[in-house]
Design a protein around this motif. Structure first.
Motif, mmCIF file in Angstrom:
data_model
loop_
_atom_site.group_PDB
_atom_site.id
_atom_site.type_symbol
_atom_site.label_atom_id
_atom_site.label_comp_id
_atom_site.label_asym_id
_atom_site.label_seq_id
_atom_site.Cartn_x
_atom_site.Cartn_y
_atom_site.Cartn_z
ATOM 1 N N GLN A 1 -3.863 -3.376 6.351
ATOM 2 C CA GLN A 1 -3.764 -2.815 5.003
ATOM 3 C C GLN A 1 -3.622 -3.937 3.985
ATOM 4 O O GLN A 1 -4.291 -3.943 2.936
ATOM 5 C CB GLN A 1 -2.563 -1.868 4.906
ATOM 6 C CG GLN A 1 -2.681 -0.607 5.740
ATOM 7 C CD GLN A 1 -1.494 0.315 5.545
ATOM 8 O OE1 GLN A 1 -0.895 0.377 4.471
ATOM 9 N NE2 GLN A 1 -1.130 1.055 6.588
ATOM 10 N N THR A 2 -2.762 -4.909 4.306
ATOM 11 C CA THR A 2 -2.560 -6.054 3.414
ATOM 12 C C THR A 2 -3.840 -6.866 3.270
ATOM 13 O O THR A 2 -4.213 -7.272 2.164
ATOM 14 C CB THR A 2 -1.428 -6.952 3.953
ATOM 15 O OG1 THR A 2 -0.214 -6.186 4.033
ATOM 16 C CG2 THR A 2 -1.220 -8.158 3.041
ATOM 17 N N LYS A 3 -4.532 -7.074 4.375
ATOM 18 C CA LYS A 3 -5.777 -7.843 4.331
ATOM 19 C C LYS A 3 -6.809 -7.156 3.438
ATOM 20 O O LYS A 3 -7.468 -7.809 2.612
ATOM 21 C CB LYS A 3 -6.332 -8.013 5.747
ATOM 22 C CG LYS A 3 -7.665 -8.771 5.786
ATOM 23 C CD LYS A 3 -8.185 -8.944 7.210
ATOM 24 C CE LYS A 3 -9.519 -9.684 7.224
ATOM 25 N NZ LYS A 3 -10.019 -9.912 8.614
ATOM 26 N N LEU A 4 -6.953 -5.846 3.595
ATOM 27 C CA LEU A 4 -7.912 -5.108 2.775
ATOM 28 C C LEU A 4 -7.535 -5.158 1.305
ATOM 29 O O LEU A 4 -8.385 -5.402 0.436
ATOM 30 C CB LEU A 4 -7.987 -3.659 3.240
ATOM 31 C CG LEU A 4 -9.069 -3.269 4.253
ATOM 32 C CD1 LEU A 4 -9.023 -1.771 4.515
ATOM 33 C CD2 LEU A 4 -10.447 -3.665 3.760
ATOM 34 N N ASN A 5 -6.272 -4.934 1.018
ATOM 35 C CA ASN A 5 -5.816 -4.941 -0.373
ATOM 36 C C ASN A 5 -6.034 -6.305 -1.023
ATOM 37 O O ASN A 5 -6.460 -6.399 -2.187
ATOM 38 C CB ASN A 5 -4.340 -4.549 -0.455
ATOM 39 C CG ASN A 5 -4.094 -3.098 -0.090
ATOM 40 O OD1 ASN A 5 -5.009 -2.275 -0.167
ATOM 41 N ND2 ASN A 5 -2.877 -2.780 0.310
ATOM 42 N N GLU A 6 -5.753 -7.358 -0.283
ATOM 43 C CA GLU A 6 -5.957 -8.700 -0.818
ATOM 44 C C GLU A 6 -7.445 -9.001 -1.010
ATOM 45 O O GLU A 6 -7.835 -9.660 -1.987
ATOM 46 C CB GLU A 6 -5.315 -9.735 0.109
ATOM 47 C CG GLU A 6 -3.788 -9.697 0.079
ATOM 48 C CD GLU A 6 -3.162 -10.679 1.057
ATOM 49 O OE1 GLU A 6 -3.912 -11.242 1.900
ATOM 50 O OE2 GLU A 6 -1.931 -10.889 0.995
#
Length: 336
Positions: free
Chosen positions: A316-321
């Motif tokens: 989720q963090t990777k996608l958001n970033e």
């Protein structure tokens, strides 16, 4: 006594089969009435807004969001609105536009890409009317196309599908081959995992649920375990079937997490209702030009919906970033 009537929709023959009429009557002193009326009048160019739609406003999430957008225009600008449903053929489009114009509408929304060519011809005859439609290539001095740049939307959906697939088989079921999210999905899948295979099926119709389900079953037999149903009329059916089969899906157009929380990994959300407000505001101020306007994650008119708890937090963090980087630079992860 003053009676305010807000009529939302009817069919092309005027039959009130889905009409919603809200009447509010009130009696007040003449002085206060005049003051209230003056305070509520829209002072700009927008007199009345209208919308034509291929089916019913309740048919699918795309149509419902268009209706929500028009209602928001009514509320913000305090103008009357009118919707004509089931407008599909060239003759029906011409008749509907003439009827709206005769009823005082000077901003007409066509809630589909299919209205582009007809609007182009009609805009040359109705110079005082501004036409707006979605996801098309036709434009004129009084015709605007508001287009979602959905390549990036597909890319991030592809990344997620590839990450969450256990079989390395993912699938996109789209209405038409020209949809930009298809190429984006493929590239996103391959960026995340080059070994993941991308299965594609095309329905050649926005609304044919039976064909879409058949395409789903064909993909399921090939081992596909993550589906991206890129058609707003049939995506919910595919999501529910994926839930029965304990497979994953990614929502389309609206946030569909609540449809099946354990199945929907996230959704690629197009905020077309907000584009109605944007177009109406620009038209009201005399700033809406005849052109093709493009919208994306960078404008916040496309976003990802709620994540499933099944999607790992790190991803989720990777996608958001990755989305934030795209918003800042315009570059997708495979471009840097």
């Amino acid at each position: 006594m003053s009676v305010i009537k807000i009529y939302i929709n009817r069919n092309l023959n005027g039959v009130p089969d889905l009409r919603r009429i809200i009447s509010l009557s009130f009696i007040i002193a003449v002085g206060l009435l005049l003051s209230s009326c003056q305070g509520s009048e829209n002072k700009g160019n927008l007199y009345k807004a209208g919308m034509i739609v291929e089916g019913s406003i309740d048919d699918n999430p795309w149509n419902s969001k268009g209706s929500d957008g028009l209602l928001a225009v009514k509320k913000k600008f305090k103008v009357e609105i009118e919707v004509i449903e089931n407008v599909k053929t060239e003759e029906e489009i011409s008749k509907a536009v003439s009827e709206l114009v005769n009823n005082g509408v000077n901003l007409i929304f066509g809630h589909s890409s299919t209205y582009g060519e007809s609007f182009y011809e009609l805009s040359r005859n109705f110079k005082d009317i501004h036409f707006v439609y979605f996801n098309g290539n036709y434009y004129n001095s009084n015709l605007t196309s508001m287009t979602f740049n959905s390549n990036a939307m597909g890319f991030f959906a592809g990344m997620l599908a590839s990450e969450m697939s256990s079989t390395n088989e993912v699938g996109i079921i789209a209405a038409y081959q020209w949809q930009p999210e298809i190429e984006g999905f493929y590239e996103g899948v391959k960026y995340q995992n080059p070994n993941t295979n991308v299965n594609m099926e095309f329905i050649y119709d926005w609304n044919d649920k039976e064909v879409a389900i058949n395409a789903y079953q064909k993909m399921k037999a090939k081992g596909v375990d993550v589906f991206y149903p890129a058609g707003d009329a049939f995506n919910e059916d595919i999501i529910k079937q994926a839930s029965i089969d304990n497979l994953y899906a990614i929502g389309f157009v609206t946030d569909q997490f609540k449809v099946e929380p354990n199945t929907v990994l996230t959704s690629t959300v197009q905020h077309v209702d907000q584009l109605y407000l944007l177009a109406a505001d620009m038209f009201n101020k005399g700033k809406l030009q005849g052109q093709i306007m493009s919208f994306d994650f960078k404008d916040d008119y496309i976003t990802l919906g709620e994540y499933s708890p099944n999607v790992p937090k790190y991803f989720q963090t990777k996608l958001n970033e990755s989305i934030e980087h795209y918003q800042e630079t315009g570059l997708l992860p495979n471009q840097y």
